[in-house]
Design a protein around this motif. Sequence first.
Motif, short mmCIF file in Angstrom:
data_model
loop_
_atom_site.label_atom_id
_atom_site.label_comp_id
_atom_site.label_asym_id
_atom_site.label_seq_id
_atom_site.Cartn_x
_atom_site.Cartn_y
_atom_site.Cartn_z
N GLY A 217 1.17 -0.81 0.22
CA GLY A 217 -0.23 -0.03 0.00
C GLY A 217 0.53 1.14 -0.22
O GLY A 217 0.50 2.45 0.30
N GLN A 218 2.26 0.89 -0.62
CA GLN A 218 2.60 2.81 -0.38
C GLN A 218 3.64 2.36 -1.43
O GLN A 218 4.43 1.12 -2.02
CB GLN A 218 4.50 2.95 1.02
CG GLN A 218 3.39 2.39 2.06
CD GLN A 218 4.14 2.52 3.33
OE1 GLN A 218 4.75 1.80 3.24
NE2 GLN A 218 4.73 3.77 3.99
N LEU A 219 4.39 3.66 -1.91
CA LEU A 219 5.28 3.50 -3.57
C LEU A 219 6.52 3.61 -2.23
O LEU A 219 7.07 4.57 -1.49
CB LEU A 219 5.40 5.04 -4.01
CG LEU A 219 3.62 4.74 -4.78
CD1 LEU A 219 3.85 6.69 -5.37
CD2 LEU A 219 3.94 4.00 -6.22
N VAL A 220 6.93 2.32 -3.14
CA VAL A 220 8.52 1.76 -2.32
C VAL A 220 10.06 2.37 -3.78
O VAL A 220 11.02 2.13 -2.66
CB VAL A 220 8.21 0.55 -2.03
CG1 VAL A 220 8.05 -0.20 -1.15
CG2 VAL A 220 8.50 -0.12 -3.12
N LEU A 221 9.62 2.98 -4.61
CA LEU A 221 10.75 2.92 -5.86
C LEU A 221 9.98 4.21 -7.23
O LEU A 221 8.72 3.47 -6.99
CB LEU A 221 11.27 1.79 -6.46
CG LEU A 221 11.94 1.94 -7.25
CD1 LEU A 221 13.04 0.72 -6.85
CD2 LEU A 221 11.78 2.02 -8.94
N PRO A 231 16.36 -3.58 -12.52
CA PRO A 231 15.57 -4.88 -12.61
C PRO A 231 16.12 -5.27 -10.60
O PRO A 231 15.25 -5.56 -10.28
CB PRO A 231 16.12 -5.76 -13.14
CG PRO A 231 16.01 -5.07 -14.64
CD PRO A 231 16.64 -3.55 -13.93
N HIS A 232 17.32 -4.70 -10.76
CA HIS A 232 17.97 -4.94 -9.07
C HIS A 232 17.35 -4.26 -7.73
O HIS A 232 16.80 -4.53 -7.04
CB HIS A 232 19.00 -4.98 -9.40
CG HIS A 232 19.89 -5.01 -7.72
ND1 HIS A 232 19.88 -6.42 -6.85
CD2 HIS A 232 20.48 -4.43 -6.53
CE1 HIS A 232 20.49 -5.97 -5.82
NE2 HIS A 232 20.78 -4.73 -5.95
N ARG A 233 16.80 -2.82 -8.54
CA ARG A 233 16.17 -2.03 -7.23
C ARG A 233 14.75 -2.47 -7.07
O ARG A 233 14.07 -2.34 -6.33
CB ARG A 233 16.28 -0.44 -8.35
CG ARG A 233 17.90 -0.79 -8.06
CD ARG A 233 17.54 1.53 -8.60
NE ARG A 233 16.80 2.16 -7.40
CZ ARG A 233 16.12 3.28 -7.45
NH1 ARG A 233 16.81 3.72 -8.90
NH2 ARG A 233 15.60 4.18 -7.01
N LEU A 234 13.94 -3.10 -8.30
CA LEU A 234 13.19 -3.20 -8.68
C LEU A 234 12.78 -4.65 -7.51
O LEU A 234 11.42 -5.00 -7.03
CB LEU A 234 12.09 -3.18 -9.31
CG LEU A 234 11.64 -2.37 -10.40
CD1 LEU A 234 11.15 -3.22 -11.86
CD2 LEU A 234 10.77 -1.61 -9.84
N GLU A 235 13.34 -5.50 -7.33
CA GLU A 235 13.54 -6.58 -6.50
C GLU A 235 13.86 -6.76 -5.31
O GLU A 235 13.26 -6.84 -4.25
CB GLU A 235 14.60 -7.54 -6.37
CG GLU A 235 14.95 -9.16 -6.56
CD GLU A 235 15.54 -9.64 -6.92
OE1 GLU A 235 15.88 -10.77 -5.65
OE2 GLU A 235 16.87 -9.78 -7.80
N ARG A 236 14.27 -5.78 -4.54
CA ARG A 236 14.89 -4.88 -3.33
C ARG A 236 13.91 -4.33 -2.90
O ARG A 236 12.62 -4.84 -1.69
CB ARG A 236 16.06 -4.05 -3.70
CG ARG A 236 17.23 -4.45 -3.66
CD ARG A 236 18.37 -3.50 -3.67
NE ARG A 236 18.42 -2.95 -2.25
CZ ARG A 236 19.18 -2.22 -1.75
NH1 ARG A 236 19.07 -0.84 -2.67
NH2 ARG A 236 18.72 -1.92 -0.43
N GLY A 240 11.02 -5.59 0.03
CA GLY A 240 11.13 -4.20 1.66
C GLY A 240 12.49 -4.43 2.04
O GLY A 240 12.76 -3.48 3.21
N GLN A 241 13.63 -3.81 1.59
CA GLN A 241 14.95 -3.79 1.35
C GLN A 241 15.09 -2.36 1.42
O GLN A 241 15.97 -1.04 1.08
CB GLN A 241 16.01 -4.15 0.79
CG GLN A 241 15.65 -5.37 1.10
CD GLN A 241 16.72 -6.49 0.67
OE1 GLN A 241 18.25 -6.40 0.14
NE2 GLN A 241 16.87 -7.43 -0.48
#
Length: 249
Positions: A217-221, A231-236, A240-241
């Motif tokens: 429920g939040q924008l995280v990136l 792709p790596h940033r999306l995975e993180r 939840g990293q």
Amino acid sequence: MPISAPEPLLEVAGLCSGYGKIAVLHGIDLRIGVGEVVSLLGPNGAGKTTLLRAISGLLPLSSGRVRFGEVELAGTDPRVAVRQGLVHVIEGHRVFTQISVTDNLLLAGYDLPRRERMQRVEEALEYFPEIAAKRQDKGGALSGGQQQMLAVAQGLVQRPRLLMLDEPSAGLSPVLVDRVLGVVRALKARGTAVLLVEQLIEKALAVSDRVCAMAQGQLVLEARADEDDLPHRLERAYFGQDVPTALHG
């Protein structure tokens, strides 16, 4: 800081919403510029569909604001959004199965003079030759993929300034997926903004200027769609990293 968008068209600030007492969205901030394509990504249950419903007025806000152009949409009827040029194509094949393709499209422009409606119908059908050839067939006679294209065409009848598409590729063959996403490219070339919810990440990124990712429920990136390490940033972000305060790009 979030990436700036050119000539803001949609501005969402502090948006909270959900279903009854169940809170789903927690303080969403989102901006989309004129003619910009933004993909909204995230795992199932992240709140993507809920966000689109809240923006278009299908769900009430518990707090926050939604501004489209010069108009504040929070608390208004969904028809206000459509009249302003914000069109939401809901997930799934929402077509009338017992009437023809043409009549489905005419209904999408019910508030326009008939001559204007016919012109808009023809414009929409130009994007989808497969259903243009079946314009006299009933909606129920179309394949699932063709019904999905018809649902998108219904949105185009309104000549949107911003078209929100909720998983338009769901259930489509690869060829039809490319056709629908080709429409997104064509709309961008004509200056129409698109907010795209999509599970096919690579295809979504190929037509997008920016990407926003949601989780819980939040924008995280938020990032440019052409970033090398995306792709790596999306995975993180999904696991939840990354946190909303760590947006960069």
